[in-house]
Design a protein around this motif. Structure first.
Motif, PDB file in Angstrom:
ATOM      1  N   HIS A   1     -23.010  32.612 -63.887  1.00  0.00           N
ATOM      2  CA  HIS A   1     -22.411  32.740 -62.999  1.00  0.00           C
ATOM      3  C   HIS A   1     -21.669  34.286 -63.700  1.00  0.00           C
ATOM      4  CE1 HIS A   1     -22.368  29.385 -60.837  1.00  0.00           C
ATOM      5  NE2 HIS A   1     -21.935  28.703 -62.087  1.00  0.00           N
ATOM      6  N   ILE A   2     -21.526  34.652 -64.898  1.00  0.00           N
ATOM      7  CA  ILE A   2     -20.132  35.809 -65.013  1.00  0.00           C
ATOM      8  C   ILE A   2     -21.000  36.207 -66.081  1.00  0.00           C
ATOM      9  CG2 ILE A   2     -17.961  35.280 -63.684  1.00  0.00           C
ATOM     10  CD1 ILE A   2     -17.492  34.552 -66.346  1.00  0.00           C
TER      11      ILE A   2
ATOM     12  N   PHE B   1     -25.129  36.269 -61.953  1.00  0.00           N
ATOM     13  CA  PHE B   1     -25.512  35.814 -60.590  1.00  0.00           C
ATOM     14  C   PHE B   1     -24.409  35.541 -60.449  1.00  0.00           C
ATOM     15  CE2 PHE B   1     -29.902  37.271 -62.524  1.00  0.00           C
ATOM     16  CZ  PHE B   1     -30.455  37.698 -61.777  1.00  0.00           C
ATOM     17  N   PRO B   2     -23.263  35.679 -59.937  1.00  0.00           N
ATOM     18  CA  PRO B   2     -22.580  35.442 -59.177  1.00  0.00           C
ATOM     19  C   PRO B   2     -22.429  34.141 -57.574  1.00  0.00           C
ATOM     20  CG  PRO B   2     -21.475  37.650 -59.339  1.00  0.00           C
ATOM     21  CD  PRO B   2     -23.036  37.363 -59.323  1.00  0.00           C
ATOM     22  N   ILE B   3     -23.128  32.599 -57.922  1.00  0.00           N
ATOM     23  CA  ILE B   3     -23.475  31.674 -56.850  1.00  0.00           C
ATOM     24  C   ILE B   3     -21.842  32.222 -56.028  1.00  0.00           C
ATOM     25  CG2 ILE B   3     -22.069  29.793 -57.494  1.00  0.00           C
ATOM     26  CD1 ILE B   3     -25.501  28.389 -57.033  1.00  0.00           C
ATOM     27  N   SER B   4     -23.085  31.624 -54.739  1.00  0.00           N
ATOM     28  CA  SER B   4     -21.882  31.382 -53.306  1.00  0.00           C
ATOM     29  C   SER B   4     -22.355  30.376 -52.805  1.00  0.00           C
ATOM     30  CB  SER B   4     -22.009  32.835 -53.314  1.00  0.00           C
ATOM     31  OG  SER B   4     -20.536  32.639 -52.135  1.00  0.00           O
ATOM     32  N   ILE B   5     -21.332  30.718 -51.177  1.00  0.00           N
ATOM     33  CA  ILE B   5     -22.012  29.577 -50.072  1.00  0.00           C
ATOM     34  C   ILE B   5     -22.597  30.850 -48.650  1.00  0.00           C
ATOM     35  CG2 ILE B   5     -20.212  28.102 -51.057  1.00  0.00           C
ATOM     36  CD1 ILE B   5     -18.626  29.478 -48.885  1.00  0.00           C
TER      37      ILE B   5
ATOM     38  N   GLY C   1     -14.951  30.699 -62.381  1.00  0.00           N
ATOM     39  CA  GLY C   1     -15.741  31.655 -62.034  1.00  0.00           C
ATOM     40  C   GLY C   1     -14.955  32.811 -60.898  1.00  0.00           C
ATOM     41  N   ALA C   2     -14.621  31.823 -59.894  1.00  0.00           N
ATOM     42  CA  ALA C   2     -14.484  32.622 -58.504  1.00  0.00           C
ATOM     43  C   ALA C   2     -13.279  32.904 -58.470  1.00  0.00           C
ATOM     44  CB  ALA C   2     -14.195  31.058 -57.904  1.00  0.00           C
ATOM     45  N   ALA C   3     -12.455  33.026 -59.868  1.00  0.00           N
ATOM     46  CA  ALA C   3     -11.304  34.284 -60.096  1.00  0.00           C
ATOM     47  C   ALA C   3     -11.949  35.615 -59.658  1.00  0.00           C
ATOM     48  CB  ALA C   3     -10.525  33.387 -60.476  1.00  0.00           C
ATOM     49  N   ARG C   4     -12.455  35.962 -60.395  1.00  0.00           N
ATOM     50  CA  ARG C   4     -12.849  36.746 -60.847  1.00  0.00           C
ATOM     51  C   ARG C   4     -13.403  37.929 -59.652  1.00  0.00           C
ATOM     52  NH1 ARG C   4     -14.758  37.638 -66.620  1.00  0.00           N
ATOM     53  NH2 ARG C   4     -13.848  35.714 -67.677  1.00  0.00           N
ATOM     54  N   GLU C   5     -13.572  37.064 -58.693  1.00  0.00           N
ATOM     55  CA  GLU C   5     -13.720  38.106 -57.189  1.00  0.00           C
ATOM     56  C   GLU C   5     -12.758  37.454 -56.220  1.00  0.00           C
ATOM     57  OE1 GLU C   5     -18.541  36.352 -55.319  1.00  0.00           O
ATOM     58  OE2 GLU C   5     -17.224  35.360 -57.030  1.00  0.00           O
ATOM     59  N   LEU C   6     -12.234  36.771 -56.177  1.00  0.00           N
ATOM     60  CA  LEU C   6     -11.205  35.880 -55.817  1.00  0.00           C
ATOM     61  C   LEU C   6      -9.608  36.337 -55.621  1.00  0.00           C
ATOM     62  CD1 LEU C   6     -12.568  32.778 -54.283  1.00  0.00           C
ATOM     63  CD2 LEU C   6     -13.460  34.736 -53.162  1.00  0.00           C
TER      64      LEU C   6
ATOM     65  N   ASN D   1     -20.115  38.830 -50.058  1.00  0.00           N
ATOM     66  CA  ASN D   1     -21.211  37.785 -51.266  1.00  0.00           C
ATOM     67  C   ASN D   1     -21.665  36.431 -51.269  1.00  0.00           C
ATOM     68  OD1 ASN D   1     -20.573  40.009 -52.821  1.00  0.00           O
ATOM     69  ND2 ASN D   1     -18.710  39.927 -52.342  1.00  0.00           N
ATOM     70  N   ASN D   2     -22.617  36.378 -50.439  1.00  0.00           N
ATOM     71  CA  ASN D   2     -22.739  35.354 -49.555  1.00  0.00           C
ATOM     72  C   ASN D   2     -24.079  34.951 -50.206  1.00  0.00           C
ATOM     73  OD1 ASN D   2     -25.653  36.029 -48.424  1.00  0.00           O
ATOM     74  ND2 ASN D   2     -24.345  35.804 -46.803  1.00  0.00           N
TER      75      ASN D   2
END
Ligand code: F6P
Length: 490
Positions: free
Chosen positions: A217-218, A257-261, A425-430, A473-474
């Motif tokens: 992810h990171i 590759f930061p995964i998403s939805i 990992g989400a905290a890096r983007e959000l 980033n979907n």
């Protein structure tokens, strides 16, 4: 540019061409179960499934996974295959069957009692049991045989998922050096000091170096992996290229590759409207409309920080008594891996923490903490997110965490507050979420108060930013980036 299904389809067509596209994971995207004498299907609670199912729907291919549902065998053809989604077939699911002994040693044992705690580092000690390791190897070979038979005689792009199948890439490459093989590791990779205690560390690393492309992810997890390889094996680690050279010139690229939805898909789903289960309607209707609702939605797992979260809510009610009687915390989610002692224990701890807070603060007509454990359908998840004024994601450690991204995607009114652990990992983007340290109960309780008292303008300001990031980033972008990186190696 915002990526969509069509663009991903185009990239796959251009880059993979006539090669067969195979995804392999332990968890299957659709599980058939018997319910009241009838066969039903469910989508399991798994970040991996949330992310990959829309991608497979968009570009077809075959998904190979363990058939774990009680009615799975009843619905497949003679090759153990079924087209899914069952209500709108778009791609092939090939089920692989495991005995209880195999499931016990490979899934409960080595994957979830060794690798899972070792990679997450949340102070649950991994076990190292020779028998589990032997069965893990056997089951990886069983998956490899299924993949090899699926791709026989064809050009192939094989995409392996997660920590259950660390040895699979090398097993495939041995027999089919021409196949392009990538792997995505959905959980963190630990630092070398943690990883070096594993008695089979070298075999695991060699297994993963069978990949042409290894994704995390990171960047931090990529670096941890490169450091582990560097300290354990006689290979050349090229920091500049972020890759490993081994076996007379073969190379494994290591990339984040930061995964998403499927952000767009969720918007459409919400516009269309959805039917909510009676059970959930009953739960939500029992919470008065004027009550502030904070919600948590997790598999019941010790990495998710659920007892810590409940104790923090207790501390918040103590520090900010003006919210007593006006605030409810609802924790929902499916039971998970319940045969393992650590998972039995976490459920006990969740009950104790909730009971403690409810005893201390609850009244005849107000229960501050509600815990509901069962499988939740996708429409129910959307209904929960829409009703939740605040979503609390406080994992002690998490590779990414897609609940955080799904909550953001569901807030079409651009309100709602996301409270998010710094250790996801989400905290890096959000970054516009309220970021917390779930181990620090005092500041965590203060941040819950910040979420409760936040002005409507500030909520919208933050949520707008979060939605922009998730929308851009979907999942289609994620998949396209992996395919493009792999295709460059062909
Ligand atoms: O987010 C991905 C993940 O953590 C996977 O690694 C795992 O397969 C899944 O969620 C849920 O766990 P399980 O498959 O054991 O139910």
């Amino acid at each position: 540019m915002v990526w969509n299904k069509e663009q991903l389809r185009k990239v796959i067509h251009e880059k993979i061409g006539d090669a067969i596209f195979v995804v392999v994971s332990n968890r299957e995207p659709y599980i058939h179960v018997m319910k009241e004498g009838k066969i039903e299907f469910q989508r399991p609670a798994s970040g991996l499934v949330t992310a990959l199912d829309p991608m497979l729907k968009a570009c077809q291919g075959t998904w190979i996974a363990h058939g774990s549902g009680s009615a799975d065998r009843r619905v497949v053809d003679e090759k153990s295959c079924i087209m899914v989604p069952p209500d709108n077939p778009l791609y092939k699911l090939r089920r692989l069957w495991l005995s209880k002994v195999e499931e016990d040693g490979y899934y409960y044992g080595f994957a979830n009692d060794t690798l899972w705690p070792m990679c997450h580092i949340v102070y649950t000690r991994p076990t190292f049991i020779q028998r589990d390791w032997e069965i893990y190897k056997q089951v990886n070979q069983k998956f490899a045989n299924a993949v090899l038979s699926e791709i026989e005689g064809q050009k192939a792009f094989v995409w392996v998922q997660d920590y259950h199948l660390a040895l699979l890439p090398q097993m495939i490459k041995e027999k089919r050096p021409d196949a392009l093989v990538a792997q995505f590791w959905h959980i963190p990779w630990p630092n070398p000091e943690v990883f070096r205690i594993c008695p089979w560390k070298d075999e695991i690393l060699w297994g993963m170096l069978g990949n042409d492309l290894m994704g995390f992810h990171i960047r931090y997890h990529c670096d941890n992996f490169l450091n582990s390889v560097d300290q354990s094996l006689e290979v050349r680690v090229d920091r500049e290229r972020s890759s490993v050279f081994h076996h007379g010139g073969s190379e494994t690229l290591v990339r984040p590759f930061p995964i998403s939805i499927d952000f767009e898909g969720m918007q459409e789903e919400m516009k269309r409207g959805f039917t909510v289960d009676d059970d959930l309607t009953e739960v939500l209707d029992s919470i008065p409309k004027e009550m502030i609702l904070a919600a948590g939605l997790d598999r019941m797992d010790y990495t998710k920080g659920i007892p810590e979260r409940i104790r923090c809510i207790g501390r918040f009610l103590e520090k900010y008594p003006e919210w007593q009687g006006k605030f409810v915390f609802l924790q929902m989610g499916a039971l998970s891996r319940i045969h393992l002692p650590a998972y039995k224990a976490i459920n006990e701890q969740i009950n104790n923490a909730a009971e403690e807070v409810n005893w201390k603060f609850g009244t005849d007509d107000w229960t501050p903490i509600m815990v509901v454990r069962h499988h939740i359908s996708h429409p129910d998840i959307l209904a929960l997110y829409q009703r939740a004024d605040i979503c609390v994601v406080s994992s002690l450690h998490d590779g990414m965490n897609l609940v955080a991204k799904e909550y953001v995607a569901s807030r079409t009114n651009e309100d709602g507050v996301l409270v998010l652990s710094r250790f996801t990992g989400a905290a890096r983007e959000l970054e516009s979420a309220i970021l917390v340290n779930p181990y620090d109960i005092e500041s965590f309780a203060d941040y819950i108060n910040t979420a409760v008292v936040m002005s409507p303008e500030e909520k919208i300001r933050r949520m707008k930013k979060l939605r922009e990031i998730v929308s851009e980033n979907n999942i289609y972008k994620w998949a396209a980036k992996v395919v493009e990186a792999l295709a460059r190696l062909a």
